[in-house]
Design a protein around this motif. Structure first.
Motif, short mmCIF file in Angstrom:
data_model
loop_
_atom_site.label_atom_id
_atom_site.label_comp_id
_atom_site.label_asym_id
_atom_site.label_seq_id
_atom_site.Cartn_x
_atom_site.Cartn_y
_atom_site.Cartn_z
N ALA A 297 -50.89 -11.44 23.38
CA ALA A 297 -49.97 -12.59 23.39
C ALA A 297 -50.45 -13.55 22.31
O ALA A 297 -51.64 -13.83 22.19
N ILE A 298 -49.51 -14.05 21.51
CA ILE A 298 -49.83 -15.01 20.46
C ILE A 298 -48.91 -16.22 20.59
O ILE A 298 -47.72 -16.08 20.88
N ASP A 299 -49.51 -17.42 20.42
CA ASP A 299 -48.72 -18.65 20.57
C ASP A 299 -49.45 -19.82 19.91
O ASP A 299 -50.47 -19.63 19.25
N LYS A 300 -48.91 -21.00 20.07
CA LYS A 300 -49.46 -22.25 19.54
C LYS A 300 -49.61 -22.22 18.01
O LYS A 300 -50.63 -22.62 17.47
N PHE A 301 -48.57 -21.76 17.36
CA PHE A 301 -48.59 -21.64 15.90
C PHE A 301 -48.52 -23.01 15.22
O PHE A 301 -47.74 -23.87 15.64
N GLU A 302 -49.32 -23.17 14.18
CA GLU A 302 -49.28 -24.36 13.32
C GLU A 302 -49.35 -23.90 11.87
O GLU A 302 -50.01 -22.91 11.57
N LEU A 303 -48.68 -24.63 11.00
CA LEU A 303 -48.64 -24.28 9.59
C LEU A 303 -49.10 -25.46 8.74
O LEU A 303 -48.69 -26.59 8.96
N VAL A 304 -49.96 -25.16 7.78
CA VAL A 304 -50.35 -26.12 6.75
C VAL A 304 -49.99 -25.48 5.42
O VAL A 304 -50.46 -24.38 5.11
N ARG A 305 -49.15 -26.16 4.65
CA ARG A 305 -48.78 -25.65 3.33
C ARG A 305 -49.53 -26.45 2.28
O ARG A 305 -49.36 -27.65 2.17
N PHE A 306 -50.38 -25.76 1.53
CA PHE A 306 -51.20 -26.42 0.52
C PHE A 306 -50.44 -26.65 -0.78
O PHE A 306 -50.62 -27.67 -1.43
N ASP A 307 -49.62 -25.69 -1.15
CA ASP A 307 -48.76 -25.82 -2.33
C ASP A 307 -47.65 -24.79 -2.20
O ASP A 307 -47.50 -24.18 -1.14
N GLU A 308 -46.88 -24.59 -3.24
CA GLU A 308 -45.72 -23.68 -3.18
C GLU A 308 -46.10 -22.22 -2.92
O GLU A 308 -45.27 -21.43 -2.49
N SER A 309 -47.36 -21.86 -3.19
CA SER A 309 -47.74 -20.46 -3.04
C SER A 309 -48.93 -20.24 -2.12
O SER A 309 -49.48 -19.14 -2.08
N THR A 310 -49.32 -21.26 -1.34
CA THR A 310 -50.47 -21.13 -0.45
C THR A 310 -50.17 -21.79 0.88
O THR A 310 -49.81 -22.97 0.92
N ALA A 311 -50.33 -21.03 1.97
CA ALA A 311 -50.06 -21.57 3.30
C ALA A 311 -51.02 -20.97 4.31
O ALA A 311 -51.38 -19.80 4.23
#
Length: 150
Positions: free
Chosen positions: A90-104
């Motif tokens: 089971a996978i959950d609690k997703f968070e995203l940090v986008r550093f620039d247009e080509s890195t996340a």
């Protein structure tokens, strides 16, 4: 002159508001895209689908796991082998940090009932999954799991 300055200020505020509104949907779209890739990677691992990982991982992929640091070739061959048995996850609690247009960076929580070579794989974990956009595709360049308390 004061009216002109007020109009300029209002226009500036509106432009900033609108541009802020536009970036949020793009971030949400990217989050959904990367979450889907992660979900597909867990299914591919469960099903021993090494071919998926050949396309999913960057050529310079680094994986940091409980057994140490590995590369793309080791991950692909390990996934394709019958060494690990993934009964459930089971996978959950997703968070995203986008550093620039080509890195996340996608982080999330995972629980699994998995054994490799008869040994129980530590669970639950926090996952860090770094993506780079190359040639128009998001590729996984770094993956790390950190065990946490149940």
């Amino acid at each position: 002159m004061k009216q002109f300055a007020l109009v300029v200020l209002i226009i500036f505020a509106l432009v900033n508001f609108v541009s802020g509104q536009k970036s949020q949907p793009r971030k949400n779209d990217l989050k959904r895209t990367l979450m889907e890739l992660e979900k597909r990677s867990w299914e591919a691992w469960k099903n021993h689908d090494g071919k998926f990982f050949e396309q999913f991982l960057s050529e310079d992929h680094v994986e940091v796991g409980f057994g140490g640091v590995t590369n793309k070739a080791t991950v692909v061959s390990g996934v394709a082998s019958p060494v690990c048995l993934v009964k459930s996850y089971a996978i959950d609690k997703f968070e995203l940090v986008r550093f620039d247009e080509s890195t996340a960076l996608l982080t999330y929580h995972a629980e699994q009932d998995t054994t490799c070579n008869g040994q129980v794989v530590p669970s639950p974990v926090w996952v860090s999954s770094l993506y780079l956009k190359r040639h128009g595709r998001w590729l996984n360049a770094l993956y790390q799991q950190t065990q946490t308390r149940k």
